[in-house]
Design a protein around this motif. Structure first.
Motif, PDB file in Angstrom:
ATOM      1  N   VAL A 292       0.735  -1.035   0.165  1.00  0.00           N
ATOM      2  CA  VAL A 292       0.073  -0.085   0.118  1.00  0.00           C
ATOM      3  C   VAL A 292       1.004   1.305   0.213  1.00  0.00           C
ATOM      4  CG1 VAL A 292      -1.623   1.310   1.206  1.00  0.00           C
ATOM      5  CG2 VAL A 292      -1.949  -1.322   1.216  1.00  0.00           C
ATOM      6  N   VAL A 293       0.577   2.274  -0.719  1.00  0.00           N
ATOM      7  CA  VAL A 293       1.351   3.436  -0.781  1.00  0.00           C
ATOM      8  C   VAL A 293       1.215   4.394   0.487  1.00  0.00           C
ATOM      9  CG1 VAL A 293       1.411   5.607  -1.963  1.00  0.00           C
ATOM     10  CG2 VAL A 293       1.020   3.678  -3.252  1.00  0.00           C
ATOM     11  N   LYS A 294       2.361   4.532   0.894  1.00  0.00           N
ATOM     12  CA  LYS A 294       2.275   5.317   2.017  1.00  0.00           C
ATOM     13  C   LYS A 294       2.469   6.870   1.834  1.00  0.00           C
ATOM     14  CE  LYS A 294       2.395   1.532   4.461  1.00  0.00           C
ATOM     15  NZ  LYS A 294       1.137   0.942   5.073  1.00  0.00           N
ATOM     16  N   PHE A 295       1.610   7.711   2.361  1.00  0.00           N
ATOM     17  CA  PHE A 295       1.790   9.026   2.125  1.00  0.00           C
ATOM     18  C   PHE A 295       2.682   9.920   3.019  1.00  0.00           C
ATOM     19  CE2 PHE A 295      -2.283   7.814   0.467  1.00  0.00           C
ATOM     20  CZ  PHE A 295      -2.282   8.323  -0.754  1.00  0.00           C
ATOM     21  N   ALA A 296       3.347   9.084   3.833  1.00  0.00           N
ATOM     22  CA  ALA A 296       4.348   9.767   5.030  1.00  0.00           C
ATOM     23  C   ALA A 296       5.263   8.755   5.254  1.00  0.00           C
ATOM     24  CB  ALA A 296       3.700  10.521   6.026  1.00  0.00           C
ATOM     25  N   PRO A 297       6.483   9.176   5.593  1.00  0.00           N
ATOM     26  CA  PRO A 297       7.612   8.278   5.854  1.00  0.00           C
ATOM     27  C   PRO A 297       7.202   7.620   7.430  1.00  0.00           C
ATOM     28  CG  PRO A 297       8.202  10.572   6.461  1.00  0.00           C
ATOM     29  CD  PRO A 297       7.108  10.596   5.599  1.00  0.00           C
ATOM     30  N   PRO A 298       7.613   6.420   7.664  1.00  0.00           N
ATOM     31  CA  PRO A 298       7.412   5.790   8.833  1.00  0.00           C
ATOM     32  C   PRO A 298       7.647   6.802  10.059  1.00  0.00           C
ATOM     33  CG  PRO A 298       8.457   4.386   7.399  1.00  0.00           C
ATOM     34  CD  PRO A 298       8.519   5.572   6.692  1.00  0.00           C
ATOM     35  N   GLU A 299       6.906   6.660  10.993  1.00  0.00           N
ATOM     36  CA  GLU A 299       7.093   7.653  12.072  1.00  0.00           C
ATOM     37  C   GLU A 299       8.703   7.618  12.711  1.00  0.00           C
ATOM     38  OE1 GLU A 299       4.946   9.066  16.325  1.00  0.00           O
ATOM     39  OE2 GLU A 299       4.275   7.478  15.232  1.00  0.00           O
ATOM     40  N   GLY A 300       9.333   8.429  12.664  1.00  0.00           N
ATOM     41  CA  GLY A 300      10.643   8.718  13.520  1.00  0.00           C
ATOM     42  C   GLY A 300      11.643   8.404  12.579  1.00  0.00           C
ATOM     43  N   GLU A 481       9.522  -5.460   8.141  1.00  0.00           N
ATOM     44  CA  GLU A 481       8.260  -4.632   8.042  1.00  0.00           C
ATOM     45  C   GLU A 481       8.523  -3.111   7.645  1.00  0.00           C
ATOM     46  OE1 GLU A 481       4.424  -3.448   8.532  1.00  0.00           O
ATOM     47  OE2 GLU A 481       5.318  -5.168   7.794  1.00  0.00           O
ATOM     48  N   LEU A 482       9.735  -2.556   8.408  1.00  0.00           N
ATOM     49  CA  LEU A 482       9.931  -1.075   8.288  1.00  0.00           C
ATOM     50  C   LEU A 482      10.304  -0.855   6.664  1.00  0.00           C
ATOM     51  CD1 LEU A 482       9.988   1.548   9.671  1.00  0.00           C
ATOM     52  CD2 LEU A 482      12.158   1.009  10.248  1.00  0.00           C
ATOM     53  N   PHE A 483      10.929  -1.929   6.371  1.00  0.00           N
ATOM     54  CA  PHE A 483      11.380  -1.771   4.793  1.00  0.00           C
ATOM     55  C   PHE A 483      10.369  -1.760   3.788  1.00  0.00           C
ATOM     56  CE2 PHE A 483      12.067  -4.247   0.844  1.00  0.00           C
ATOM     57  CZ  PHE A 483      13.020  -3.549   0.295  1.00  0.00           C
ATOM     58  N   ARG A 484       9.227  -2.490   4.250  1.00  0.00           N
ATOM     59  CA  ARG A 484       7.934  -2.476   3.344  1.00  0.00           C
ATOM     60  C   ARG A 484       7.269  -1.081   3.533  1.00  0.00           C
ATOM     61  NH1 ARG A 484       2.790  -2.934   3.998  1.00  0.00           N
ATOM     62  NH2 ARG A 484       2.919  -3.136   6.233  1.00  0.00           N
ATOM     63  N   ARG A 485       7.379  -0.577   4.670  1.00  0.00           N
ATOM     64  CA  ARG A 485       6.582   0.650   4.550  1.00  0.00           C
ATOM     65  C   ARG A 485       7.500   1.848   4.239  1.00  0.00           C
ATOM     66  NH1 ARG A 485       5.794   1.207  11.171  1.00  0.00           N
ATOM     67  NH2 ARG A 485       4.885   3.148  10.333  1.00  0.00           N
ATOM     68  N   VAL A 486       9.054   1.846   4.156  1.00  0.00           N
ATOM     69  CA  VAL A 486       9.556   2.794   3.311  1.00  0.00           C
ATOM     70  C   VAL A 486       9.502   2.791   2.123  1.00  0.00           C
ATOM     71  CG1 VAL A 486      11.912   3.641   2.933  1.00  0.00           C
ATOM     72  CG2 VAL A 486      11.087   3.018   5.449  1.00  0.00           C
ATOM     73  N   GLN A 487       9.193   1.348   1.533  1.00  0.00           N
ATOM     74  CA  GLN A 487       9.195   1.240   0.344  1.00  0.00           C
ATOM     75  C   GLN A 487       7.523   1.881  -0.330  1.00  0.00           C
ATOM     76  OE1 GLN A 487      11.253  -0.083  -1.966  1.00  0.00           O
ATOM     77  NE2 GLN A 487      10.220  -1.155  -3.587  1.00  0.00           N
ATOM     78  N   GLY A 488       6.705   1.587   0.465  1.00  0.00           N
ATOM     79  CA  GLY A 488       5.405   2.292   0.215  1.00  0.00           C
ATOM     80  C   GLY A 488       5.527   3.710  -0.015  1.00  0.00           C
ATOM     81  N   ARG A 490       8.330   5.517  -0.772  1.00  0.00           N
ATOM     82  CA  ARG A 490       9.155   5.825  -1.977  1.00  0.00           C
ATOM     83  C   ARG A 490       8.029   5.491  -3.192  1.00  0.00           C
ATOM     84  NH1 ARG A 490      11.454   3.767  -6.393  1.00  0.00           N
ATOM     85  NH2 ARG A 490      13.381   4.632  -6.705  1.00  0.00           N
ATOM     86  N   ALA A 491       7.120   4.584  -3.203  1.00  0.00           N
ATOM     87  CA  ALA A 491       6.199   4.573  -4.126  1.00  0.00           C
ATOM     88  C   ALA A 491       5.329   5.761  -4.074  1.00  0.00           C
ATOM     89  CB  ALA A 491       5.571   3.308  -4.132  1.00  0.00           C
ATOM     90  N   TYR A 492       4.890   6.316  -3.251  1.00  0.00           N
ATOM     91  CA  TYR A 492       4.268   7.501  -3.091  1.00  0.00           C
ATOM     92  C   TYR A 492       4.913   8.692  -3.723  1.00  0.00           C
ATOM     93  CZ  TYR A 492       2.778  12.136  -1.325  1.00  0.00           C
ATOM     94  OH  TYR A 492       2.254  13.303  -1.408  1.00  0.00           O
ATOM     95  N   LEU A 522      14.870  10.605  -6.439  1.00  0.00           N
ATOM     96  CA  LEU A 522      13.701  11.298  -6.988  1.00  0.00           C
ATOM     97  C   LEU A 522      13.524  12.620  -6.755  1.00  0.00           C
ATOM     98  CD1 LEU A 522      11.175   8.387  -5.352  1.00  0.00           C
ATOM     99  CD2 LEU A 522      12.069   8.498  -7.662  1.00  0.00           C
ATOM    100  N   THR A 523      14.472  13.301  -6.742  1.00  0.00           N
ATOM    101  CA  THR A 523      14.626  14.681  -6.619  1.00  0.00           C
ATOM    102  C   THR A 523      13.861  15.575  -7.856  1.00  0.00           C
ATOM    103  OG1 THR A 523      16.689  14.735  -5.743  1.00  0.00           O
ATOM    104  CG2 THR A 523      15.972  16.835  -6.256  1.00  0.00           C
ATOM    105  N   GLU A 524      13.818  15.101  -8.892  1.00  0.00           N
ATOM    106  CA  GLU A 524      13.177  15.806 -10.213  1.00  0.00           C
ATOM    107  C   GLU A 524      11.686  15.585 -10.030  1.00  0.00           C
ATOM    108  OE1 GLU A 524      14.934  14.728 -13.758  1.00  0.00           O
ATOM    109  OE2 GLU A 524      17.041  15.526 -13.460  1.00  0.00           O
ATOM    110  N   GLN A 525      11.375  14.312  -9.715  1.00  0.00           N
ATOM    111  CA  GLN A 525       9.928  13.918  -9.517  1.00  0.00           C
ATOM    112  C   GLN A 525       9.299  14.855  -8.474  1.00  0.00           C
ATOM    113  OE1 GLN A 525       7.900  12.088 -11.208  1.00  0.00           O
ATOM    114  NE2 GLN A 525       6.171  12.735 -10.054  1.00  0.00           N
ATOM    115  N   TRP A 526      10.233  15.006  -7.033  1.00  0.00           N
ATOM    116  CA  TRP A 526       9.681  15.893  -6.177  1.00  0.00           C
ATOM    117  C   TRP A 526       9.574  17.346  -6.803  1.00  0.00           C
ATOM    118  CZ3 TRP A 526      12.160  20.003  -4.136  1.00  0.00           C
ATOM    119  CH2 TRP A 526      11.662  20.575  -2.998  1.00  0.00           C
TER     120      TRP A 526
END
Length: 599
Positions: A292-300, A481-488, A490-492, A522-526
């Motif tokens: 699932v795409v995450k709209f924010a980085p994992p907390e902390g 698990e944290l890797f999965r959330r960071v990957q989400g 990044r996908a966002y 992803l600086t250009e996309q940002w």
């Protein structure tokens, strides 16, 4: 009787003392030395080097025929070729009463990296001399210059460290066909970085001086001048004898080599399959396509930590992203330099400290922050600031410290079973050991058999292990698990602005994601998404010159990132690069050198 023995002993002692007194001046008189050594180096328009040496040699009371001068003419360049310096001796002369007939001899060298030398033996084999004599040697050498993108360079051991006698005074003059832009001079034994007593530059001429050189000490000079003054310098290379005969190509050797190659590939494939299954414990992270795409980085989690979780290695961009993240969080401000102030061919930036380190900084961030603003860097009006270009001499070491702390932090948080850097180093060491073993086996095959082609595939094992070392660190279930959330997340960032996802973020919030976009590439996309969500006015943490625009900001933050990465990606250049690097030193590189003595 005892009185007679004591009298004889006294006589013996007195005689010994008298002989010592008489012998001391004699030894002083027979000690040899070079009183003055003058070298004139003239870089000719054709790119050749005209050398004139004047050597004032004091033989003392020793009876000698003359001196000899060894000129290194063949240096080991790489595993395949030698760099050669063709020498043409033009003249040999001397002071009145000094025999100056000479002969040329090819001699093997015992100096590391020098394959052979040309010996100029000066003197009369039927006549001996003593005392002080002057010798002048004039010769021309080809292939002495080194070419770089922004300058041409003479990196020359003007006085080699193979002289067996001390040198009282030494001076070197260099004349170039164009104004000299930079100079350096080192004196001492091999590898010495001790500067010469004096270094002067005046237009197209540079002069250097050193005093009190001990035996086996020399003088190395480096002179740079603009390109185009001489033909583009290229080293003169001579390929050494090879073992091509060992690579007999026959149906039999081809079949055997193919079989060995298949076996090697099967073993490597099995090894990486085993380690691949164990890299991420748990199946939750095995498939990332459906995350699932995450709209924010994992907390902390901070940008550098996210980069480590993604790549399993600390890249230089992670350090740059941390600097930007510290700016976003208010610890420092990044200011573009005024127009006209550049660092080499790049613009420059000033980092201004806004507040002191506090408990909100993680250990690796504090190490980086303290490296940017040590106490000795205080500027006027109590403002602590540093130019990015001023960090180039020492910041690679700071990068290594930050990387170590960051990997240690990841283990303490139980994201990895072991420190990723230590796991990778261990596999690299194994790869090197296999490479050495494979190389030894290959050399034996080269020398003793005609099956060198067969063992070539074995050489693949070590490099493949070293290249695959990055795949070896293993995440814990927590890290997976944290890797999965960071990957989400990044996908966002990768899809924001493409499918409308970016509009869900406030502009100020989305702008703070730049450090994460940097570590994800992803600086250009940002930047494009920032325009979509409504770009805010110029950020308070980055001062640029008007007019402000997101496109201009993206371009300059990209330049800042690449410039900062160059400080951490590699240490200062080592021998073989420009002689102006911090690794330069007496006889630490370049051509020339050698030495001499009496005969």
């Amino acid at each position: 009787m005892q009185s007679l023995q004591r009298a004889l002993a006294a006589v013996v002692v007195a005689a010994g003392l008298a002989l010592a007194v008489l012998a001391a001046p004699a030894r002083a008189q027979t000690s040899e030395q070079i009183l003055d050594y003058t070298v004139d180096l003239r870089i000719e328009a054709a790119g050749t080097l005209l050398v004139a040496e004047r050597i004032t040699y004091d033989f003392g009371a020793a009876e000698r025929h003359g001196i000899f001068r060894d000129l290194p003419v063949r240096f080991r360049y790489d595993d395949r070729s030698d760099r050669v310096y063709p020498v043409q001796v033009l003249a040999v002369s001397g002071s009145p009463g000094t025999p100056v007939q000479y002969m040329l001899e090819d001699v093997d060298s015992t100096v590391k990296g020098v394959e052979s030398a040309l010996r100029i033996r000066i003197g009369d084999p039927d006549q001996t001399i003593t005392g002080e004599h002057d010798y002048r040697i004039v010769y021309r050498i080809e292939g002495t210059l080194n070419g770089f993108a922004d300058h041409d360079e003479l990196y020359w051991n003007a006085i080699g460290p193979q002289w067996e006698v001390p040198i009282g005074q030494a001076s070197v003059t260099v004349s170039a066909p164009a104004p000299i832009s930079q100079v350096a001079c080192y004196a001492g034994p091999v590898g010495s970085t001790r500067s010469c007593a004096s270094s002067k530059q005046d237009g197209a001429t540079a002069s250097f001086a050193a005093t009190g050189l001990d035996p086996y000490e020399g003088v190395t000079v480096v002179v740079g001048f603009p390109t185009g003054a001489v033909p583009a310098p290229r080293p003169i290379l001579d390929e050494r004898w090879s073992l091509a005969r060992a690579f007999s190509v026959t149906p039999g050797t081809l079949a055997m080599a193919g079989g060995v190659l298949v076996a090697v590939l099967l073993v490597l494939g099995w090894l990486f399959e085993i380690t691949g299954r164990n890299r991420r414990p748990g199946d939750a992270s095995a498939s990332l396509a459906g995350d699932v795409v995450k709209f924010a980085p994992p907390e902390g989690i901070r940008p550098a930590q996210a980069g480590l979780l993604m790549d399993e290695v600390v890249k230089p961009v992670a350090i740059t992203a941390t600097v930007v993240d510290l700016a976003v969080r208010g610890y420092l401000r990044i200011e573009e330099a005024p127009a006209g102030k550049v660092w080499g061919a790049k613009p420059d930036w000033r980092l201004v400290k806004l507040k002191a380190a506090d408990n909100d900084l993680l250990d690796y961030e504090r190490v980086l922050f303290d490296g940017l603003f040590p106490s000795r860097r205080r500027r006027a009006k109590d403002v602590e600031a540093v130019w990015l270009s001023d960090l180039h001499k020492q910041f690679h070491h700071r990068f290594e410290l930050v990387r170590s702390w960051l990997c240690q932090d990841a283990v303490q948080r139980r994201w990895f079973i072991e420190r990723p850097d230590k796991v990778q180093e261990r596999w690299v060491a194994r790869g090197r050991a296999v490479t050495v073993g494979g190389a030894a086996l290959t050399v034996l095959a080269f020398w003793l058999t005609h099956y060198g082609l067969v063992v070539i595939p074995v050489l693949l094992v070590g490099p493949v292990l070293m290249a695959g070392a990055r795949r070896m660190p293993r995440r814990t279930p927590v890290g997976a698990e944290l890797f999965r959330r960071v990957q989400g997340f990044r996908a966002y960032l990768q899809t924001a602005g493409v499918d409308g996802a970016g509009s869900a973020q406030a502009p100020a919030q989305f702008s703070s994601y730049l450090p994460y976009a940097m570590v994800f590439g992803l600086t250009e996309q940002w930047t494009r998404t920032l325009v979509l969500v409504g770009a805010p006015p110029q950020t308070p943490w980055y001062w640029s010159h008007p007019p402000y625009s997101p496109a201009r900001f993206s371009f300059h933050i990209g330049l800042f990132s690449s410039s900062a990465e160059s400080l951490t990606a590699s240490p200062p250049a080592v021998s073989g690069s420009s002689g102006f690097s911090s690794s330069g030193g007496s006889s630490g590189g370049g051509g020339g050198g050698g030495g001499g003595g009496s005969w």
